[in-house]
Design an enzyme around this catalytic site. Structure first.
Site, PDB file in Angstrom:
ATOM      1  N   LYS A  67      -4.643   4.198   6.427  1.00 44.85           N
ATOM      2  CA  LYS A  67      -4.012   2.869   6.370  1.00 44.85           C
ATOM      3  C   LYS A  67      -2.625   2.817   7.004  1.00 44.85           C
ATOM      4  O   LYS A  67      -2.282   1.838   7.662  1.00 44.85           O
ATOM      5  CB  LYS A  67      -3.924   2.391   4.917  1.00 44.85           C
ATOM      6  CG  LYS A  67      -5.257   2.070   4.271  1.00 44.85           C
ATOM      7  CD  LYS A  67      -5.032   1.559   2.855  1.00 44.85           C
ATOM      8  CE  LYS A  67      -6.330   1.128   2.198  1.00 44.85           C
ATOM      9  NZ  LYS A  67      -6.093   0.525   0.881  1.00 44.85           N
TER      10      LYS A  67
ATOM     11  N   GLY B  64       2.871   3.083  -5.579  1.00 42.25           N
ATOM     12  CA  GLY B  64       2.104   3.643  -4.470  1.00 42.25           C
ATOM     13  C   GLY B  64       1.552   2.545  -3.564  1.00 42.25           C
ATOM     14  O   GLY B  64       2.045   1.413  -3.552  1.00 42.25           O
TER      15      GLY B  64
ATOM     16  N   VAL C 252      -5.449  -1.666 -11.831  1.00 43.58           N
ATOM     17  CA  VAL C 252      -6.138  -1.563 -10.534  1.00 43.58           C
ATOM     18  C   VAL C 252      -7.357  -0.645 -10.631  1.00 43.58           C
ATOM     19  O   VAL C 252      -8.207  -0.642  -9.754  1.00 43.58           O
ATOM     20  CB  VAL C 252      -5.200  -1.055  -9.412  1.00 43.58           C
ATOM     21  CG1 VAL C 252      -4.067  -2.035  -9.157  1.00 43.58           C
ATOM     22  CG2 VAL C 252      -4.669   0.337  -9.701  1.00 43.58           C
TER      23      VAL C 252
END
Length: 289
Positions: free
Chosen positions: A73, A135, A234
């Site tokens: 990414k 993060g 998450v």
């Protein structure tokens, strides 16, 4: 089974490693088929060493675009012709669109999270939220929340060797949005309690609660959870972390990471096709995997 591949079929792909566990191909191909879009989505085992060539193939093969996951990414940013505002602020790309050879990098992770809040009827625009962790997932959510109009974000992280870098990054995001963003030491429980008391949402964006840490929680004092607080994670494996369970027992609205996973994929699909993903058809795939 009917073969729907033709000479006109376009390709979309996922470049990541490890990749074979991904449900993204099932999600995207189900959506293509449901809407009669002549395209297929395949997963390719690609690490940082092969990423530049893989991204070149998006142009060379006239692909409609690609998704990126770890570890690609951040590195992908330098291979883009253009970046969306969110991707620029996050410094990471998870979706690439191909417009006649011009590649634009997007990041739909934060969009996915923000959309998932609608599933539990939670609105955080103009309000304050608290996030544990800093993060990649946290940064994407922080940026999108700030861009969407969240007023203030307090971020809590362990005071490790990355703490000062995180502080710089959050200051940069804050300067480029209309959102006040501050970083705090997760060990400071009094500060956390004060900020959560002023927040509409508390989010765990760390891996605490996943295997092998299923019994652990990112906070120890659950008295800070109140019934009108939305509490999200998450993590989606397990479906209910200990953190979410404790919040639910205290009457809070809770949400795991499945919605974020679903809607980030839906946002990518919409960018590639200009059509809305048929969520009601795709959702069971995610829930059953």
């Amino acid at each position: 089974m009917e073969n729907t591949i033709t000479g006109h079929t376009r390709l979309a792909a996922l470049f990541a490693t490890p990749i074979r566990h991904s449900v993204s191909p099932m999600i995207q191909n189900t959506a293509f088929q449901a809407l009669g879009i002549d395209a297929v989505y395949l997963a390719f085992e690609v690490g940082t060493d092969g990423l530049e060539q893989a991204i070149d193939s998006i142009k060379n093969l006239e692909m409609i675009g690609a998704n990126l996951s770890m570890p690609n990414k951040i590195l992908a940013v330098e291979y883009m012709d253009e970046l969306s505002e969110a991707a620029r602020l996050i410094g990471a790309v998870n979706t690439i669109t191909n417009d006649h050879g011009k590649l634009t990098g997007h990041n739909t992770d934060g969009t996915g999270f923000m959309r998932s809040l609608k599933d539990i009827d939670v609105d955080i625009i103009g309000k304050k939220i608290t996030i544990i962790g800093a993060g990649g997932a946290a940064t994407a959510i922080i940026v999108q929340a700030a861009l969407d109009g969240v007023k203030e974000i307090t971020v809590y992280n362990r005071k490790d060797e990355f703490y000062d870098k995180i502080k710089e990054k959050l200051a940069y995001i804050s300067e480029n949005t209309n959102c006040t963003i501050t970083l705090h030491d997760l060990a400071d429980e009094n500060s956390l309690a004060k900020n959560v008391a002023e927040s509409a949402l508390l989010l765990n964006a760390t891996g605490v609660g996943m295997k092998p840490l299923e019994e652990q929680t990112p906070i120890q004092d659950f008295s800070i959870i109140r019934p009108d607080l939305a509490v999200c994670d998450v993590i989606y494996t397990p479906r209910e972390t200990e953190f979410l369970k404790q919040a639910r027992l205290r009457g809070a609205k809770t949400n795991n990471g499945l919605g974020m996973l679903l809607y980030q994929g839906a946002a990518a699909f919409e960018k590639w096709t200009g059509q809305e993903m048929p969520i009601e058809i795709v959702k069971p795939i995610i829930e059953n995997n």
